[in-house]
Design a protein around this motif. Sequence first.
Motif, PDB file in Angstrom:
ATOM      1  N   ILE A  16       0.841  -1.201   0.000  1.00 13.28           N
ATOM      2  CA  ILE A  16       0.000   0.000   0.000  1.00 13.28           C
ATOM      3  C   ILE A  16       0.879   1.255   0.000  1.00 13.28           C
ATOM      4  O   ILE A  16       0.650   2.204  -0.760  1.00 13.28           O
ATOM      5  N   ALA A  17       1.888   1.247   0.875  1.00 12.46           N
ATOM      6  CA  ALA A  17       2.788   2.397   0.952  1.00 12.46           C
ATOM      7  C   ALA A  17       3.498   2.624  -0.379  1.00 12.46           C
ATOM      8  O   ALA A  17       3.620   3.763  -0.852  1.00 12.46           O
ATOM      9  N   LEU A  18       3.958   1.537  -1.004  1.00 12.67           N
ATOM     10  CA  LEU A  18       4.647   1.655  -2.288  1.00 12.67           C
ATOM     11  C   LEU A  18       3.713   2.233  -3.349  1.00 12.67           C
ATOM     12  O   LEU A  18       4.100   3.109  -4.130  1.00 12.67           O
ATOM     13  N   GLY A  19       2.464   1.738  -3.387  1.00 14.58           N
ATOM     14  CA  GLY A  19       1.510   2.245  -4.365  1.00 14.58           C
ATOM     15  C   GLY A  19       1.234   3.727  -4.191  1.00 14.58           C
ATOM     16  O   GLY A  19       1.198   4.492  -5.168  1.00 14.58           O
ATOM     17  N   VAL A  20       1.048   4.152  -2.942  1.00  8.78           N
ATOM     18  CA  VAL A  20       0.782   5.572  -2.682  1.00  8.78           C
ATOM     19  C   VAL A  20       1.982   6.421  -3.057  1.00  8.78           C
ATOM     20  O   VAL A  20       1.842   7.499  -3.657  1.00  8.78           O
ATOM     21  N   LEU A  21       3.189   5.962  -2.736  1.00  9.33           N
ATOM     22  CA  LEU A  21       4.387   6.735  -3.050  1.00  9.33           C
ATOM     23  C   LEU A  21       4.615   6.832  -4.559  1.00  9.33           C
ATOM     24  O   LEU A  21       5.015   7.887  -5.061  1.00  9.33           O
ATOM     25  N   VAL A  22       4.346   5.742  -5.275  1.00 10.72           N
ATOM     26  CA  VAL A  22       4.504   5.779  -6.737  1.00 10.72           C
ATOM     27  C   VAL A  22       3.499   6.746  -7.355  1.00 10.72           C
ATOM     28  O   VAL A  22       3.841   7.553  -8.231  1.00 10.72           O
ATOM     29  N   ALA A  23       2.240   6.664  -6.899  1.00 11.68           N
ATOM     30  CA  ALA A  23       1.222   7.574  -7.420  1.00 11.68           C
ATOM     31  C   ALA A  23       1.572   9.026  -7.095  1.00 11.68           C
ATOM     32  O   ALA A  23       1.398   9.924  -7.930  1.00 11.68           O
ATOM     33  N   SER A  24       2.090   9.259  -5.895  1.00  9.34           N
ATOM     34  CA  SER A  24       2.482  10.615  -5.507  1.00  9.34           C
ATOM     35  C   SER A  24       3.625  11.123  -6.372  1.00  9.34           C
ATOM     36  O   SER A  24       3.629  12.284  -6.809  1.00  9.34           O
ATOM     37  N   SER A 381      -0.508  12.706   7.247  1.00 10.33           N
ATOM     38  CA  SER A 381       0.295  12.373   8.425  1.00 10.33           C
ATOM     39  C   SER A 381      -0.148  11.043   9.025  1.00 10.33           C
ATOM     40  O   SER A 381       0.681  10.277   9.532  1.00 10.33           O
ATOM     41  N   MET A 382      -1.436  10.754   8.961  1.00  2.00           N
ATOM     42  CA  MET A 382      -1.915   9.468   9.459  1.00  2.00           C
ATOM     43  C   MET A 382      -1.384   8.330   8.593  1.00  2.00           C
ATOM     44  O   MET A 382      -0.990   7.269   9.091  1.00  2.00           O
ATOM     45  N   PHE A 383      -1.368   8.535   7.269  1.00  2.00           N
ATOM     46  CA  PHE A 383      -0.783   7.525   6.387  1.00  2.00           C
ATOM     47  C   PHE A 383       0.699   7.343   6.687  1.00  2.00           C
ATOM     48  O   PHE A 383       1.197   6.218   6.772  1.00  2.00           O
ATOM     49  N   SER A 384       1.404   8.459   6.865  1.00  2.00           N
ATOM     50  CA  SER A 384       2.840   8.388   7.121  1.00  2.00           C
ATOM     51  C   SER A 384       3.140   7.619   8.400  1.00  2.00           C
ATOM     52  O   SER A 384       4.035   6.767   8.426  1.00  2.00           O
ATOM     53  N   ALA A 385       2.377   7.900   9.465  1.00  2.00           N
ATOM     54  CA  ALA A 385       2.664   7.279  10.760  1.00  2.00           C
ATOM     55  C   ALA A 385       2.170   5.848  10.839  1.00  2.00           C
ATOM     56  O   ALA A 385       2.880   4.962  11.324  1.00  2.00           O
ATOM     57  N   LEU A 386       0.948   5.608  10.374  1.00  2.00           N
ATOM     58  CA  LEU A 386       0.317   4.304  10.592  1.00  2.00           C
ATOM     59  C   LEU A 386       0.638   3.275   9.509  1.00  2.00           C
ATOM     60  O   LEU A 386       0.442   2.075   9.730  1.00  2.00           O
ATOM     61  N   VAL A 387       1.116   3.721   8.367  1.00  2.00           N
ATOM     62  CA  VAL A 387       1.422   2.777   7.281  1.00  2.00           C
ATOM     63  C   VAL A 387       2.915   2.814   6.961  1.00  2.00           C
ATOM     64  O   VAL A 387       3.634   1.824   7.160  1.00  2.00           O
ATOM     65  N   LEU A 388       3.400   3.965   6.490  1.00  2.00           N
ATOM     66  CA  LEU A 388       4.780   4.031   6.022  1.00  2.00           C
ATOM     67  C   LEU A 388       5.776   3.853   7.171  1.00  2.00           C
ATOM     68  O   LEU A 388       6.694   3.017   7.093  1.00  2.00           O
ATOM     69  N   SER A 389       5.597   4.625   8.231  1.00  2.00           N
ATOM     70  CA  SER A 389       6.510   4.509   9.371  1.00  2.00           C
ATOM     71  C   SER A 389       6.427   3.124  10.003  1.00  2.00           C
ATOM     72  O   SER A 389       7.438   2.559  10.429  1.00  2.00           O
ATOM     73  N   ARG A 390       5.228   2.553  10.041  1.00  2.00           N
ATOM     74  CA  ARG A 390       5.060   1.227  10.638  1.00  2.00           C
ATOM     75  C   ARG A 390       5.825   0.168   9.859  1.00  2.00           C
ATOM     76  O   ARG A 390       6.484  -0.711  10.444  1.00  2.00           O
ATOM     77  N   VAL A 391       5.755   0.244   8.547  1.00  2.00           N
ATOM     78  CA  VAL A 391       6.492  -0.720   7.718  1.00  2.00           C
ATOM     79  C   VAL A 391       7.988  -0.616   7.986  1.00  2.00           C
ATOM     80  O   VAL A 391       8.675  -1.625   8.208  1.00  2.00           O
ATOM     81  N   LEU A 392       8.512   0.601   7.985  1.00  2.00           N
ATOM     82  CA  LEU A 392       9.950   0.784   8.150  1.00  2.00           C
ATOM     83  C   LEU A 392      10.419   0.388   9.545  1.00  2.00           C
ATOM     84  O   LEU A 392      11.427  -0.320   9.701  1.00  2.00           O
ATOM     85  N   VAL A 393       9.687   0.834  10.576  1.00  2.00           N
ATOM     86  CA  VAL A 393      10.126   0.581  11.951  1.00  2.00           C
ATOM     87  C   VAL A 393      10.032  -0.897  12.305  1.00  2.00           C
ATOM     88  O   VAL A 393      10.970  -1.493  12.846  1.00  2.00           O
TER      89      VAL A 393
END
Length: 717
Positions: A16-24, A381-393
Amino acid sequence: MSRDNARRGLLVRALIALGVLVASAFLLLTTDPRLGLDLRGGTQIVLEAKGDADAADRSMEVLRRRVDALGVAEPVIARSGENRIVIELPGVQDPQEAVKVLGQTAQLTVQRNGQTVMTGEGISDAQSTRNSQGAGFVVNIQFQGDAPAKWQKVTGEAACEPSGSPGRQIAFVLDGKPISSPEVSLDTPCGAGQAGGSTTITGRFSQPEAKELALVIRSGALPVPVEVIEQRTVGATLGAEAIEASAKAAIIGIALTSLFLMFAYRLAGFLAVVALAGYAGVAYAGLLAVGATLTLPGLAGFVLAIGMAVDANVLIFERAREEYARKPNLRRASENGFRGALSAIADSNVTTLLAAGLLFWLATGPVRGFGVTLTIGVLASMFSALVLSRVLVVWALGTRFVTKRPRLSGLHTLGFVRQRLSVVLYRRPSLWLISAGAVVLVAIAGLFARGLNLGVEFTGGRMLDFTAGGTVDSGRVRTALADAGFSDVVVSSSGNEVSLRTAPIDDATSARLGEVVSSAVDGGARQSSNELIGPSLSSELRRNAIIGLAIAVTAQLGYLAVRFDWRLGVATVAALLSDVLVLVGVFAWMGKTADGVFLAALLTVIGYSVNDSVVVFDRLRELRGSRLKASYPDVVSDAVVQTVPRTVNTGLGVLFVLSALLVLGDGSLANFAIALLIGLVAGTASTVVTAAPIAIWLESRWPRRAVAKKRPVGARA
């Protein structure tokens, strides 16, 4: 959760994070931002049609033709509400001609001997062309509907009058003034008139004269009168400076916040910084995706949201530290940290979204752009914290290398504050309330002693801003204005900038004011902005501001009463109101202007204040459920103390960004930063000195029966 399910969930979030980042990334590379007039320079005019929605629609089409005929590149014309029309003219720095053309609001009429024979609705087209039978240019007019018959009749009657007499003239009248009074040609038969549904006006017009006459006749038939209720003009130089200041503030704010996160949370902080960079890209791409117009307050909101995005990560990391202290397993602690912080993150973001929604609904002009930017920023910010940051951490802390080196993670300890701070705050909560009340009274005194300096948005009138080559002597400017007959103009200056505020005046008087100011300043001064607010709009904005504050308070109270308890809801709203009074009072003492940007800051402070209280009360709810027999003031004290790291760390993140805006920005951008800095301090303090003591007092007066959940038979505590 089994290891396979955990890995599957992590993989899904990563995709999901990858898809959002590619679209962005695609949007960032292929879409150009749409800049508001306050950033690219130009004029905005708001007209109000005196009629129903249908009349406003027809007026908009007429105005659209007028705007197109002005030859302005990329103009924007749109409806606002039922009967308002917003017109944006990029690059137009002298709006006098545009207002003159757009403001010709009366219906075009065709008259003979002072009697109206038809209206402009009977004219389908009017074009200027070179006179094929002589010198100069002529205007060819086409009629429609029953107008050809009326024209034939009136020209037939006029043709019977002798040449040179007033009765032989037919006048095209706009705004009560004849714009052309041609005489019926001698070859028109008496009684028969001009047939064929068209006519030609001759008169040795120059090309510009014929073109202007054709424009007015062709697009002059407004169905209803319209009134200019708002006019803003911003110089392109000011917009470029604002973009540069906001960009520098964002870079400096992100850099300082990133350094702090990495210092406080080490590897987890570094991963949060990576997620923060992703957040900035996603938020900006979101603005491009919805076609939002970037305004000056919107840019400030974007920069502010970067600082606020840190809050979710701090909540998660502090919760993960607690989980690791209970059981030293980094991967599990990080997973549980994300789950445990979800409630506080959701509640705090909902309260901010309520404030942003009110801004979009009630505000006008650039301030509405702040509401859009803040909304997208919160969601990103919710996407960043709950999806992207969660994957990385979760991925990084689950690796063998980090597992063997827990100190590298930054989550191995509760932190300096939590380990050493152990204090009981509310043995005598009344003392806290007395101190809070004293601060509020001092702030309110400013409203009576100095009064609140309302901007033209709320009072009506015109605001002119000028930038000089050197320091401005406001006394010298006031003297020059008084000598020129403008003694009632309010003058304020700061450094090389000077602002004038007057009652509603026309463009000619505005230009005269600019000449006086330029002559009173060494090296002259250039006008950077020009804003006109009509009385009807200013009264509406005042009403909307009061309604917005009332709805904000009611909405926050209702939401918190549902999510927590009515006692905590009342305590939070009391702290919120004290923050509002303190901010308004401090602005009164400082003599700062309370304008539309101040209203945006005020509603943001409301969201931030509730955000801070929500985090504390979320922890209170959790502690209360596990310590039913403990003293309620002690439980509240522990909740406040345990959330101190979050409060301090989040506050520093926002403080870095706002300080950069304050230092690099000027004018309304600096006032916006000042208002939020005051609100940041007040909102943080009010949770401790107002919300918590009031919650304790309400609990003592109306205690709640706490019922423990029954454990299953055989369960162990």
